[in-house]
Design an enzyme around this catalytic site. Structure first.
Site, PDB file in Angstrom:
ATOM      1  N   ASP A 144      82.319  -8.260  82.962  1.00 55.72           N
ATOM      2  CA  ASP A 144      81.539  -7.151  81.864  1.00 55.72           C
ATOM      3  C   ASP A 144      81.867  -5.858  82.938  1.00 55.72           C
ATOM      4  OD1 ASP A 144      79.453  -5.748  80.506  1.00 55.72           O
ATOM      5  OD2 ASP A 144      78.229  -5.422  82.195  1.00 55.72           O
ATOM      6  N   SER A 145      81.934  -4.735  82.035  1.00 55.71           N
ATOM      7  CA  SER A 145      81.916  -2.825  81.959  1.00 55.71           C
ATOM      8  C   SER A 145      81.152  -3.065  83.154  1.00 55.71           C
ATOM      9  CB  SER A 145      82.285  -2.368  80.782  1.00 55.71           C
ATOM     10  OG  SER A 145      80.891  -2.068  81.061  1.00 55.71           O
ATOM     11  N   TYR A 194      82.872   0.284  78.332  1.00 52.51           N
ATOM     12  CA  TYR A 194      83.435  -0.247  76.784  1.00 52.51           C
ATOM     13  C   TYR A 194      82.962   0.528  75.841  1.00 52.51           C
ATOM     14  CZ  TYR A 194      85.741  -3.902  80.522  1.00 52.51           C
ATOM     15  OH  TYR A 194      86.261  -4.339  81.378  1.00 52.51           O
ATOM     16  N   GLY A 195      81.583   1.355  75.304  1.00 59.01           N
ATOM     17  CA  GLY A 195      81.102   1.285  74.497  1.00 59.01           C
ATOM     18  C   GLY A 195      82.549   2.013  73.761  1.00 59.01           C
ATOM     19  N   ASN A 254      79.118  -8.037  75.727  1.00 59.23           N
ATOM     20  CA  ASN A 254      79.343  -8.018  73.366  1.00 59.23           C
ATOM     21  C   ASN A 254      80.706  -7.058  73.018  1.00 59.23           C
ATOM     22  OD1 ASN A 254      76.744  -9.218  72.245  1.00 59.23           O
ATOM     23  ND2 ASN A 254      76.733  -8.266  74.531  1.00 59.23           N
ATOM     24  N   THR A 255      80.740  -6.049  73.989  1.00 59.05           N
ATOM     25  CA  THR A 255      81.632  -5.289  73.469  1.00 59.05           C
ATOM     26  C   THR A 255      83.272  -5.480  74.072  1.00 59.05           C
ATOM     27  OG1 THR A 255      80.528  -3.609  73.709  1.00 59.05           O
ATOM     28  CG2 THR A 255      82.395  -2.815  73.838  1.00 59.05           C
ATOM     29  N   THR A 295      75.320  -6.279  77.269  1.00 58.69           N
ATOM     30  CA  THR A 295      74.541  -7.170  78.063  1.00 58.69           C
ATOM     31  C   THR A 295      73.810  -6.430  79.465  1.00 58.69           C
ATOM     32  OG1 THR A 295      76.442  -7.393  78.683  1.00 58.69           O
ATOM     33  CG2 THR A 295      75.783  -8.949  77.685  1.00 58.69           C
ATOM     34  N   HIS A 296      73.633  -4.901  79.439  1.00 60.54           N
ATOM     35  CA  HIS A 296      73.379  -4.011  80.290  1.00 60.54           C
ATOM     36  C   HIS A 296      71.583  -4.204  79.468  1.00 60.54           C
ATOM     37  CE1 HIS A 296      77.477  -2.756  81.690  1.00 60.54           C
ATOM     38  NE2 HIS A 296      76.746  -2.765  82.381  1.00 60.54           N
TER      39      HIS A 296
HETATM   40  N1  DGL Z   1      77.546  -5.035  78.394  1.00 57.21           N
HETATM   41  C1  DGL Z   1      78.705  -4.486  77.274  1.00 57.21           C
HETATM   42  C2  DGL Z   1      78.412  -4.778  76.196  1.00 57.21           C
HETATM   43  O1  DGL Z   1      77.204  -6.282  76.714  1.00 57.21           O
HETATM   44  C3  DGL Z   1      77.983  -2.772  78.161  1.00 57.21           C
HETATM   45  C4  DGL Z   1      79.247  -1.907  77.588  1.00 57.21           C
HETATM   46  C5  DGL Z   1      79.635  -0.746  77.846  1.00 57.21           C
HETATM   47  O2  DGL Z   1      80.802  -0.434  78.880  1.00 57.21           O
HETATM   48  O3  DGL Z   1      79.319   0.470  77.535  1.00 57.21           O
HETATM   49  O4  DGL Z   1      78.704  -4.800  75.552  1.00 57.21           O
END
Ligand code: DGL
Length: 252
Positions: free
Chosen positions: A6-7, A38-39, A70-71, A180-181
């Site tokens: 994940d990010s 990542y968003g 998800n991103t 997921t956050h």
């Molecule tokens: N957990 C990422 C998601 O599900 C986080 C996104 C991010 O880093 O902005 O989209």
């Protein structure tokens, strides 16, 4: 070994559910917190990060990879599937279960800009939203709250309320967590919903249990279970790993 990335720490909300189903396996978790969030990043940027992390996880012995973001799923999973000879399990905002349970007929989706703008999400919404209205809002500042370990308290409440209220104002009684956050903020989300619309029963949906079941099915089909010299998880991060270690202890 099961690879998960994940990010940041958000993917731990997915690992938590996976471990409930597969407690004996060995996991390797990569938090890309040096490049988080990542968003708002470009698709090319996220594909490059996902590719590099995938190479690392495979070099450590991962036999299947969960894109617990998800991103990153929306931006990169199709490319990863083309380029690597291993199965990838991704995230998808739970519009389908949301549509099945809403009583007001309005499903609210909270996610990042990257997820909400992606074709993948538009296709999911198109496919599963028959007979209901789907309304969306970016969880503005949510990832930053979770990455700073601030998931409750007055600042967290203010930040969450700003993005949740527009969905509730449009009649949503089902809030789909499309990042997921966000499950780390679900208590705060539920508390604010019951304050803002006390007359309405608002359900918050985390897709992680469904993703965990899907992973277990795929691993069974591919003969990958049992997997690795578990139980246990190797934790890696591209930045400071202190929150990752702390939160991991909380979820196991
Ligand atoms: N957990 C990422 C998601 O599900 C986080 C996104 C991010 O880093 O902005 O989209």
């Amino acid at each position: 070994m099961i690879g998960i990335f994940d990010s940041g720490v958000g993917g731990l909300s997915v690992l938590r559910e996976i471990r409930k189903l597969l407690p004996e396996e060995k996991y390797i978790y990569y938090s890309d917190n040096a490049h988080c969030p990542y968003g708002e990043k470009s698709q090319e940027y996220i594909i490059d990060r996902a590719r590099e992390i995938t190479r690392f996880l495979l070099s450590q012995g991962a036999e299947i990879i969960v894109v617990a973001c998800n991103t990153a799923t929306a931006a990169a999973i199709a490319t990863l599937r083309k380029e690597f000879d291993v199965s990838f399990i991704g995230m998808e905002p739970a519009v389908k279960p949301g549509a099945a349970i809403t009583k007001t007929g309005v499903v609210g989706v909270l996610a990042t800009a990257g997820t909400l703008n992606a074709d993948k999400y538009h296709m999911t919404r198109e496919k599963y939203s028959e007979g209901v209205r789907v309304v969306e809002h970016i969880g503005q500042g949510f990832v930053e709250l979770v990455e700073s370990g601030e998931t409750s308290g007055s600042r967290a409440e203010q930040v969450v309320e700003a993005s949740l209220k527009p969905l509730l104002d449009q009649g949503a009684d089902t809030i789909v967590l499309g990042c997921t956050h966000y499950p780390f903020l679900s208590d705060t989300i539920s508390r604010i919903a019951s304050r803002l619309v006390p007359e309405r029963k608002v359900t918050v949906i985390d897709p992680a249990p469904a993703v965990a079941r899907h992973l277990a099915d795929v691993m069974r089909q591919e003969g990958l279970l049992p997997c690795g010299d578990g139980p246990g998880t190797d934790l890696y991060s591209s930045g400071d790993g202190s929150l990752l270690n702390k939160l991991y202890k909380k979820i196991i």
